[in-house]
Design a protein around this motif. Structure first.
Motif, PDB file in Angstrom:
ATOM      1  N   SER A 123       0.803  -1.226   0.000  1.00 30.13           N
ATOM      2  CA  SER A 123       0.000   0.000   0.000  1.00 30.13           C
ATOM      3  C   SER A 123       0.836   1.276   0.000  1.00 30.13           C
ATOM      4  O   SER A 123       0.300   2.369   0.218  1.00 30.13           O
ATOM      5  N   VAL A 124       2.145   1.185  -0.265  1.00 26.68           N
ATOM      6  CA  VAL A 124       3.012   2.358  -0.230  1.00 26.68           C
ATOM      7  C   VAL A 124       3.072   3.012  -1.608  1.00 26.68           C
ATOM      8  O   VAL A 124       3.325   2.341  -2.617  1.00 26.68           O
ATOM      9  N   PHE A 125       2.835   4.336  -1.650  1.00 24.73           N
ATOM     10  CA  PHE A 125       2.994   5.152  -2.849  1.00 24.73           C
ATOM     11  C   PHE A 125       4.106   6.167  -2.616  1.00 24.73           C
ATOM     12  O   PHE A 125       4.271   6.684  -1.500  1.00 24.73           O
ATOM     13  N   ASN A 126       4.866   6.458  -3.678  1.00 19.77           N
ATOM     14  CA  ASN A 126       5.854   7.533  -3.647  1.00 19.77           C
ATOM     15  C   ASN A 126       5.176   8.838  -4.033  1.00 19.77           C
ATOM     16  O   ASN A 126       4.594   8.952  -5.116  1.00 19.77           O
ATOM     17  N   GLY A 127       5.239   9.825  -3.174  1.00 19.42           N
ATOM     18  CA  GLY A 127       4.698  11.138  -3.491  1.00 19.42           C
ATOM     19  C   GLY A 127       5.757  12.010  -4.154  1.00 19.42           C
ATOM     20  O   GLY A 127       6.805  12.283  -3.550  1.00 19.42           O
TER      21      GLY A 127
END
Length: 632
Positions: A93-97
């Motif tokens: 569930s990790v996204f790079n902003g």
């Protein structure tokens, strides 16, 4: 049934159940749980709780990199929050902003200054588990922006991804394109790409999607949907990686194009399905199944390959040449016409323990007899200053073959003016297989035209929906309707009709007492938004006549881009039932459907049609007995 660990501390009102399989939960499996329990009441109260959850594959999640572009432009708001949750490829569930701002130092909203031709860059991005990777992403020139969505338009978390973005073809971004590079992909031979956009119902989704041009690909394919992601994903499968990178161009298809983020999915170190087919609908009965498997680190074991068609095991031809394994199959005599073919492939590799993979897909075989009774028409409208129109190639809304008849609708005159009271006609039109028929079509008076831009129409549908005839517009405005005739229908009793327009000015149709019904059997790019569907329209003396007109206040104009005539016998709902009631001093005979009322003095007949009878039909209760029935 399994045996959980049950704990209830002394004096506590909470009972805890826990369970873990000895070998752990299976990655990418869905676990369906049921707990049944009772209490100490008399009699005991028994309750049941059901729930389910999915288990991620940690190996797969480590190969997924998610990116949320946090854009801000001319608004007073800061860049949006970074999305948290599974992307369209699954995984963690990790996204790079990645921050994208068009504001220059000391910018005062709304006066500026702004830089709408920026380049954004993200390096050493983390994977979907939050672990560092070598992947990077860059794109430019773009302008950045965000939006104040209407309350409830997106869920709070989903809005973090879709309410801020980068754009091309808007504000000060003048090139209308941007080049992008996904780098640091190491020795991966391919990658799946998922690009996210905002499809905003407030603008009819017209200004959002954009086009991605990536060398080595044939274009995006339909995205099957996953979680919150449905039709807001542009999906590319098996994009070639060259020297550790993928490069491409993002461009607008109408007024502007948005990108809210993307997901990069790299393959596991095992063989993968490089290609499979055929897919889609309307396939020839002699088109073979062909699946190509590509070795990557471990190799395909040919003896492990199992192929089944519609649940039945078959023996394919298997050929392994170098690192490519090709599986082909075609039954003797070909596929049954009109059949749906479900394909399932299972194969293993040389790894220890062996990786066993499954590929499933389906396709529909063309029914040539039905296709020969489908006639597709593309109206090629043109006027002074418009680009030249092209004829659409592909299946129509009724299915069948891919042949469309292109009918010229030329309003441009040699002196540079336009004739907006033209007649468009075509005779001996071809069926969807390309064979001549006796069917003809004519409509008049209309004005021809097409759009310099495609008005939000997807590129593949633009040849059909991007040119048209219209009423109540241009010089044609004093006349708000046009009559049309579909002729040469022979002995057909009814026809299904599909009228196409780009959706914003669909116009209206008067065809006897017929009314359109909701179009739901979407084929390709045909949807209820661009297709008006009439089912089982009666054919009289070999033809159907009607009127095409503008719709007041919608505005009062109508666009017709083409139509499909389906002469396959349509299922007509039987009329009735009859119902009898009293209205004042009369008997009311009522019914539904398109039946004809008949009467007789005796139940055995003879029966005759009641002239001009419509529901409800009123009868004075006097004289001798009378019997009534409906005929179809």
């Amino acid at each position: 049934a399994v045996s959980p660990t049950i704990t209830k501390s002394a004096g506590s009102s909470v009972t805890t159940l826990s369970y873990s399989p000895p070998e752990g939960l299976i990655p990418e499996a869905t676990n369906i749980m049921r707990v049944v329990f009772g209490d100490n009441a008399t009699p005991p109260q028994v309750q049941t709780v059901d729930f389910s959850f999915e288990v991620i594959s940690v190996r797969k999640a480590a190969q997924i990199v998610n990116i949320d572009i946090n854009g801000t432009g001319r608004s007073a708001r800061p860049p949006g929050a970074t999305y948290v949750g599974q992307g369209a490829a699954g995984g963690g569930s990790v996204f790079n902003g990645i921050t994208a701002s068009s504001k220059l130092p000391d910018t005062v909203y709304p006066d500026g200054p702004f830089d709408d031709n920026i380049t954004i860059l993200g390096t050493n991005l983390v994977n979907s588990l939050g672990q560092p990777s070598t992947v990077s992403f860059t794109i430019g020139p773009v302008c950045a922006a965000d939006s104040g969505a209407t309350p409830g338009q997106f869920s709070d978390n989903y809005a973090a991804l879709n309410q801020d973005w980068i754009l091309v073809g808007y504000l000060g971004q003048t090139s209308r394109t941007a080049d992008f590079t996904i780098d640091g992909l190491s020795d991966a031979p391919i990658a799946n790409l998922y690009f996210y956009t905002r499809l905003d119902p407030r603008d009819n989704n017209r200004f959002s999607c954009g086009t991605y041009i990536i060398p080595g690909t044939t274009g995006p394919e339909p995205f099957p949907g996953r979680g919150v992601f449905i039709n807001d994903v542009t999906f590319f499968r098996n994009v070639p990686v060259v020297n550790g990178k993928i490069s491409g161009t993002f461009t607008n298809t109408s007024v502007l194009a948005l990108m809210s983020g993307l997901t990069v999915e790299l393959p596991l170190p095992q063989p993968y399905v490089k290609s499979f087919g055929p897919t889609g609908t309307g396939l020839s009965s002699t088109t073979p199944v062909q699946i190509n498997l590509q070795d990557f680190v471990s190799q395909v074991v040919p003896g492990s390959i199992q192929l089944s068609i519609n649940g039945q095991t078959v023996t394919p031809t298997v050929n392994k040449s170098g690192d490519l394994t090709t599986i082909t199959y075609l039954p003797t005599g070909g596929w049954p016409q009109g059949a749906t073919i479900n394909v399932k492939l299972v194969f293993g590799d040389t790894a220890t323990p062996q990786n066993v993979q499954t590929q499933e897909y389906s396709f529909d075989v063309l029914d040539e007899a039905k296709a020969a009774k489908i006639i597709n028409i593309d109206i090629n409208g043109h006027r002074t200053g418009n680009p030249d129109p092209t004829t659409y190639v592909g299946m129509g809304a009724a299915g069948g073959g891919t042949v469309f008849n292109g009918l010229s609708a030329e309003s441009a005159l040699p002196d540079g003016t336009d004739d907006d009271f033209i007649t468009v006609t075509g005779t001996n039109l071809k069926d969807s297989l390309g064979n001549p028929t006796t069917v003809g079509f004519t409509i008049s008076p209309v004005a021809g035209g097409n759009s310099v831009t495609d008005q939000g129409v997807s590129a593949d549908m633009a040849p059909l929906l991007g040119d048209w005839v219209l009423v109540a517009y241009f010089g044609q405005a004093p006349t708000d309707s046009a009559n049309f005739v579909i002729s040469g229908l022979g002995s057909a009793t009814n026809a299904n009709l599909y009228f196409y327009s780009r959706g914003d000015w669909p116009g209206g149709y008067t065809i006897g007492d017929e009314s359109p019904v909701t179009f739901t059997a979407a084929t390709g790019g045909f949807t209820a938004g661009n297709t008006i569907y009439f089912k089982a329209v009666p054919v009289t003396d070999g033809q159907i006549t009607g009127n095409f007109h503008g719709i007041p206040n919608a505005p009062n104009l109508g666009i017709l881009s083409g139509l499909t005539i389906d002469l396959n016998p349509a299922e007509v709902a039987p009329p009735g039932p009859l119902s009898i009631s009293m209205q004042a001093n009369q008997v009311a005979i009522s019914w539904t459907g398109a039946g004809t009322l008949q009467s007789a003095d005796a139940v055995t007949g003879p029966w005759s049609d009641v002239t001009d009878a419509s529901s409800p039909y009123l009868v004075s209760p006097s004289g001798n007995q009378k019997f009534y029935r409906l005929r179809q």
